[in-house]
Design a protein around this motif. Structure first.
Motif, PDB file in Angstrom:
ATOM      1  N   ARG A   4       0.833  -1.198   0.000  1.00  0.00           N
ATOM      2  CA  ARG A   4       0.000   0.000   0.000  1.00  0.00           C
ATOM      3  C   ARG A   4       0.869   1.250   0.000  1.00  0.00           C
ATOM      4  O   ARG A   4       1.260   1.726   1.050  1.00  0.00           O
ATOM      5  N   PRO A   5       1.169   1.788  -1.173  1.00  0.00           N
ATOM      6  CA  PRO A   5       1.969   3.010  -1.216  1.00  0.00           C
ATOM      7  C   PRO A   5       1.151   4.191  -0.733  1.00  0.00           C
ATOM      8  O   PRO A   5      -0.078   4.180  -0.837  1.00  0.00           O
ATOM      9  N   PRO A   6       1.822   5.197  -0.172  1.00  0.00           N
ATOM     10  CA  PRO A   6       1.081   6.386   0.238  1.00  0.00           C
ATOM     11  C   PRO A   6       0.458   7.036  -0.991  1.00  0.00           C
ATOM     12  O   PRO A   6       1.096   7.189  -2.014  1.00  0.00           O
ATOM     13  N   GLY A   7      -0.796   7.364  -0.904  1.00  0.00           N
ATOM     14  CA  GLY A   7      -1.474   7.956  -2.053  1.00  0.00           C
ATOM     15  C   GLY A   7      -2.638   8.802  -1.619  1.00  0.00           C
ATOM     16  O   GLY A   7      -2.871   9.032  -0.441  1.00  0.00           O
ATOM     17  N   ASP A   8      -3.400   9.249  -2.589  1.00  0.00           N
ATOM     18  CA  ASP A   8      -4.524  10.136  -2.324  1.00  0.00           C
ATOM     19  C   ASP A   8      -5.574   9.498  -1.423  1.00  0.00           C
ATOM     20  O   ASP A   8      -6.103  10.139  -0.531  1.00  0.00           O
ATOM     21  N   ALA A   9      -5.907   8.230  -1.647  1.00  0.00           N
ATOM     22  CA  ALA A   9      -6.939   7.579  -0.848  1.00  0.00           C
ATOM     23  C   ALA A   9      -6.514   7.460   0.609  1.00  0.00           C
ATOM     24  O   ALA A   9      -7.313   7.682   1.513  1.00  0.00           O
ATOM     25  N   TRP A  10      -5.259   7.112   0.857  1.00  0.00           N
ATOM     26  CA  TRP A  10      -4.784   6.989   2.240  1.00  0.00           C
ATOM     27  C   TRP A  10      -4.777   8.347   2.926  1.00  0.00           C
ATOM     28  O   TRP A  10      -5.102   8.450   4.096  1.00  0.00           O
ATOM     29  N   SER A  11      -4.449   9.399   2.207  1.00  0.00           N
ATOM     30  CA  SER A  11      -4.471  10.733   2.812  1.00  0.00           C
ATOM     31  C   SER A  11      -5.902  11.215   3.018  1.00  0.00           C
ATOM     32  O   SER A  11      -6.165  12.040   3.892  1.00  0.00           O
ATOM     33  N   ALA A  12      -6.869  10.693   2.249  1.00  0.00           N
ATOM     34  CA  ALA A  12      -8.270  11.075   2.399  1.00  0.00           C
ATOM     35  C   ALA A  12      -8.893  10.496   3.663  1.00  0.00           C
ATOM     36  O   ALA A  12      -9.990  10.895   4.047  1.00  0.00           O
ATOM     37  N   LEU A  13      -8.210   9.555   4.319  1.00  0.00           N
ATOM     38  CA  LEU A  13      -8.739   8.991   5.557  1.00  0.00           C
ATOM     39  C   LEU A  13      -8.923  10.067   6.619  1.00  0.00           C
ATOM     40  O   LEU A  13      -9.834   9.993   7.422  1.00  0.00           O
ATOM     41  N   ARG A  33     -17.317  10.445  -3.988  1.00  0.00           N
ATOM     42  CA  ARG A  33     -17.131  11.829  -3.531  1.00  0.00           C
ATOM     43  C   ARG A  33     -15.767  12.060  -2.893  1.00  0.00           C
ATOM     44  O   ARG A  33     -15.481  13.152  -2.421  1.00  0.00           O
ATOM     45  N   GLY A  34     -14.954  11.015  -2.816  1.00  0.00           N
ATOM     46  CA  GLY A  34     -13.608  11.182  -2.292  1.00  0.00           C
ATOM     47  C   GLY A  34     -13.440  10.838  -0.827  1.00  0.00           C
ATOM     48  O   GLY A  34     -12.341  10.937  -0.291  1.00  0.00           O
ATOM     49  N   THR A  35     -14.520  10.424  -0.164  1.00  0.00           N
ATOM     50  CA  THR A  35     -14.412  10.007   1.228  1.00  0.00           C
ATOM     51  C   THR A  35     -13.778   8.622   1.275  1.00  0.00           C
ATOM     52  O   THR A  35     -14.118   7.749   0.487  1.00  0.00           O
ATOM     53  N   ALA A  36     -12.857   8.427   2.206  1.00  0.00           N
ATOM     54  CA  ALA A  36     -12.194   7.133   2.327  1.00  0.00           C
ATOM     55  C   ALA A  36     -12.433   6.560   3.725  1.00  0.00           C
ATOM     56  O   ALA A  36     -12.565   7.302   4.691  1.00  0.00           O
TER      57      ALA A  36
END
Length: 70
Positions: A4-13, A33-36
């Motif tokens: 699991r590389p750091p990415g947009d979805a992980w930062s959206a948590l 909608r971008g919610t993770a």
């Protein structure tokens, strides 16, 4: 095992995932909608675990570390 590389979805948590970031059973879901959010797939058969754990997870009886590439 999943890397699991750091990415947009992980930062959206919006919170540090703690142990879930390197757990085999953690599944990151992202809505349109971008919610993770994180879901524990092991909770499906292990009733001692929460399906959607409160973050950050600092201890977990079901934690199994992934094999991350070097």
């Amino acid at each position: 095992m999943t890397y699991r590389p750091p990415g947009d979805a992980w930062s959206a948590l919006g919170a540090d995932p703690g142990l879930c970031a390197t757990c085999v059973y953690a599944k990151l879901n992202e809505t349109r909608r971008g919610t993770a959010y994180l879901r524990c797939t092991r909770a499906a058969w292990d009733p001692s675990l929460f399906r959607y754990p409160r973050l950050p997870v600092v201890e977990c009886p079901g934690y199994e570390e992934t094999d991350l590439p070097a």
